[in-house]
Scaffold this active site. Structure first.
Site, short mmCIF file in Angstrom:
data_model
loop_
_atom_site.label_atom_id
_atom_site.label_comp_id
_atom_site.label_asym_id
_atom_site.label_seq_id
_atom_site.Cartn_x
_atom_site.Cartn_y
_atom_site.Cartn_z
N HIS A 239 0.84 1.59 10.13
CA HIS A 239 -0.37 0.81 9.90
C HIS A 239 -1.42 1.37 10.93
CE1 HIS A 239 -3.07 -1.54 7.89
NE2 HIS A 239 -2.45 -1.59 6.81
N GLY A 240 -2.50 2.08 10.30
CA GLY A 240 -3.67 2.56 11.26
C GLY A 240 -3.38 3.57 12.12
N GLY B 271 -0.45 6.83 6.12
CA GLY B 271 -0.69 7.11 4.53
C GLY B 271 -2.34 7.38 4.81
N ARG C 91 1.22 -2.75 -5.65
CA ARG C 91 0.52 -3.98 -5.35
C ARG C 91 0.57 -4.94 -6.62
NH1 ARG C 91 -3.01 -4.96 -1.63
NH2 ARG C 91 -2.81 -3.66 0.35
N ARG D 63 -3.47 -1.54 -8.34
CA ARG D 63 -4.80 -0.80 -8.28
C ARG D 63 -4.56 0.53 -8.02
NH1 ARG D 63 -6.68 -2.65 -2.05
NH2 ARG D 63 -6.32 -4.92 -2.88
N HIS D 64 -3.41 1.08 -7.28
CA HIS D 64 -3.21 2.43 -7.28
C HIS D 64 -1.81 2.72 -7.92
CE1 HIS D 64 -1.59 0.88 -3.44
NE2 HIS D 64 -2.77 0.84 -2.93
N THR E 215 -6.56 -3.45 2.62
CA THR E 215 -5.18 -3.04 3.07
C THR E 215 -4.30 -4.26 3.47
OG1 THR E 215 -4.04 -1.45 4.17
CG2 THR E 215 -5.86 -2.19 5.08
N THR E 216 -3.25 -4.04 3.66
CA THR E 216 -2.21 -4.91 4.21
C THR E 216 -2.91 -5.35 5.32
OG1 THR E 216 -0.25 -3.73 3.24
CG2 THR E 216 0.09 -5.61 4.75
N ASP F 93 -0.16 6.48 -1.27
CA ASP F 93 -0.89 5.25 -2.39
C ASP F 93 -2.31 5.90 -2.76
OD1 ASP F 93 1.33 3.80 -2.10
OD2 ASP F 93 -0.14 2.33 -0.70
N HIS F 94 -3.12 6.51 -1.83
CA HIS F 94 -4.57 6.89 -1.84
C HIS F 94 -4.59 7.98 -2.70
CE1 HIS F 94 -5.28 3.34 0.10
NE2 HIS F 94 -4.97 3.75 1.22
N ASN G 234 2.89 7.85 3.21
CA ASN G 234 2.41 7.01 2.06
C ASN G 234 1.44 7.55 0.88
OD1 ASN G 234 0.76 4.90 0.66
ND2 ASN G 234 1.85 3.31 2.04
N GLU H 196 9.53 -2.94 10.40
CA GLU H 196 8.34 -2.23 10.48
C GLU H 196 7.34 -2.77 11.17
OE1 GLU H 196 7.14 0.35 7.16
OE2 GLU H 196 4.85 0.03 8.07
N GLU I 255 6.87 -0.40 -0.79
CA GLU I 255 5.95 -1.56 0.03
C GLU I 255 5.90 -2.52 -1.13
OE1 GLU I 255 2.81 -0.12 1.97
OE2 GLU I 255 3.92 0.90 3.59
N ARG J 219 -11.00 7.40 -11.35
CA ARG J 219 -11.79 8.01 -12.76
C ARG J 219 -10.94 8.02 -13.82
NH1 ARG J 219 -15.91 11.88 -11.48
NH2 ARG J 219 -15.98 12.09 -13.62
N HIS K 171 3.07 1.90 -2.28
CA HIS K 171 2.88 0.47 -2.18
C HIS K 171 2.43 0.21 -3.78
CE1 HIS K 171 1.00 -3.23 -0.16
NE2 HIS K 171 1.78 -3.62 -1.15
N1 PXP Z 1 3.08 0.41 6.61
C1 PXP Z 1 2.62 -0.46 5.52
C2 PXP Z 1 3.65 -1.86 5.52
C3 PXP Z 1 1.62 -0.68 4.92
O1 PXP Z 1 1.12 -1.47 3.93
C4 PXP Z 1 0.85 0.45 5.02
C5 PXP Z 1 -0.41 0.55 4.15
O2 PXP Z 1 -0.23 0.65 2.91
C6 PXP Z 1 1.10 1.57 5.93
C7 PXP Z 1 2.25 1.47 6.50
C8 PXP Z 1 0.09 2.83 6.10
O3 PXP Z 1 -0.77 2.51 6.79
P1 PXP Z 1 -1.99 3.50 7.03
O4 PXP Z 1 -2.30 3.86 5.28
O5 PXP Z 1 -3.05 2.79 7.62
O6 PXP Z 1 -1.47 4.69 7.52
#
Ligand code: PXP
Length: 234
Positions: free
Chosen positions: A186-187, A208, A44, A48-49, A99-100, A8-9, A6, A150, A69, A17, A42
């Site tokens: 996630h996490g 991510g 949103r 935002r990103h 976050t989600t 996104d970040h 992922n 998921e 996502e 910036r 993702h």
């Molecule tokens: N899966 C889903 C559905 C998510 O919303 C996210 C966060 O965007 C992730 C996975 C990835 O999570 P993490 O950034 O904590 O690895």
């Protein structure tokens, strides 16, 4: 087991910036060269990103597959039906969440989810639902037409007790038994991913934050050295 990275970040840092860099597209291509099996982003409601342009370009250039996502928001859904990423993962979204925060509460959104899923599948897009690792959610996901689920590993990653792990293991088995592909995420990070990767029926992990965070740390020395080299050239 596939790894979906992922990105996104990377866009979060770009947006901090308002610059054109770092570019999530470049990051996605590098992730693929390093072995990512898929790219996840993702979009949103507040953009935002990741923005529409990122998704359009990712769809063009990603060589593996693109998993987007997204919430049930109608504008985003119609955009996705137009761009046609390979997968769309339906997630709940609360304004101003960091976050989600959890999986879809399927009983509360049955009709909406069914309609959105139907339309996505008619556009040739595979659909997955981000849900809590609970038997009834997995069964409901299948009834509502999901191609995959998921499972949210977020609660276990915050509280890695045996009970939370067992919930994930059991939900995986339920999903497999009813013929769903089972993803998780996630996490997850370097410390905890091994335990989830041991559940071999899971076909994909989406990660991510930990990867982007680690990329900053492992890339720091080269980034500083590159800058010093330019300064000495002036
Ligand atoms: N899966 C889903 C559905 C998510 O919303 C996210 C966060 O965007 C992730 C996975 C990835 O999570 P993490 O950034 O904590 O690895």
């Amino acid at each position: 087991m596939r790894l979906g990275v992922n990105i996104d970040h990377v866009a979060t840092i770009r947006e901090a910036r308002g610059t054109r860099y770092p570019d999530p597209i470049e990051a996605a291509l590098l992730a693929e060269s390093a072995g990512a099996d898929g790219i996840t982003a993702h979009i949103r409601i507040d953009r935002r990103h990741i923005k529409e342009r990122d998704i359009r370009i990712l769809k063009e250039v990603v060589k593996t597959y693109l998993n987007v996502e997204a919430s049930l928001d109608s504008e985003i859904q119609s955009f996705l039906r137009d761009v046609k990423p390979h997968w769309v993962c339906l997630v709940p979204e609360r304004e101003q969440e960091i976050t989600t925060e959890g999986g879809l509460n399927l009983p509360k959104v049955v009709e909406e989810v069914e309609k959105v899923t139907d339309k996505l599948k008619c556009s040739g897009i595979m659909v997955t639902f981000f849900i809590e690792p609970e038997k009834k959610m997995v069964e409901m996901a299948s009834k509502l037409g999901a191609c995959a689920v998921e499972l949210n590993t977020g609660k276990w990653s915050e509280n890695p007790c045996a009970e939370n792990y067992k919930k994930i293991e059991e939900a995986v088995q339920v999903g497999i038994a009813i013929g769903l592909e089972v993803h998780a995420g996630h996490g997850l990070n370097l410390q905890n991913v091994g335990a989830i990767a041991e559940i071999e029926e899971i076909s994909e992990l989406n990660i991510g934050h930990a990867i982007i965070a680690r990329a900053i740390i492992v890339g720091m020395e080269s980034a500083v050295a590159e800058m010093k080299e330019r300064m000495l050239l002036l």
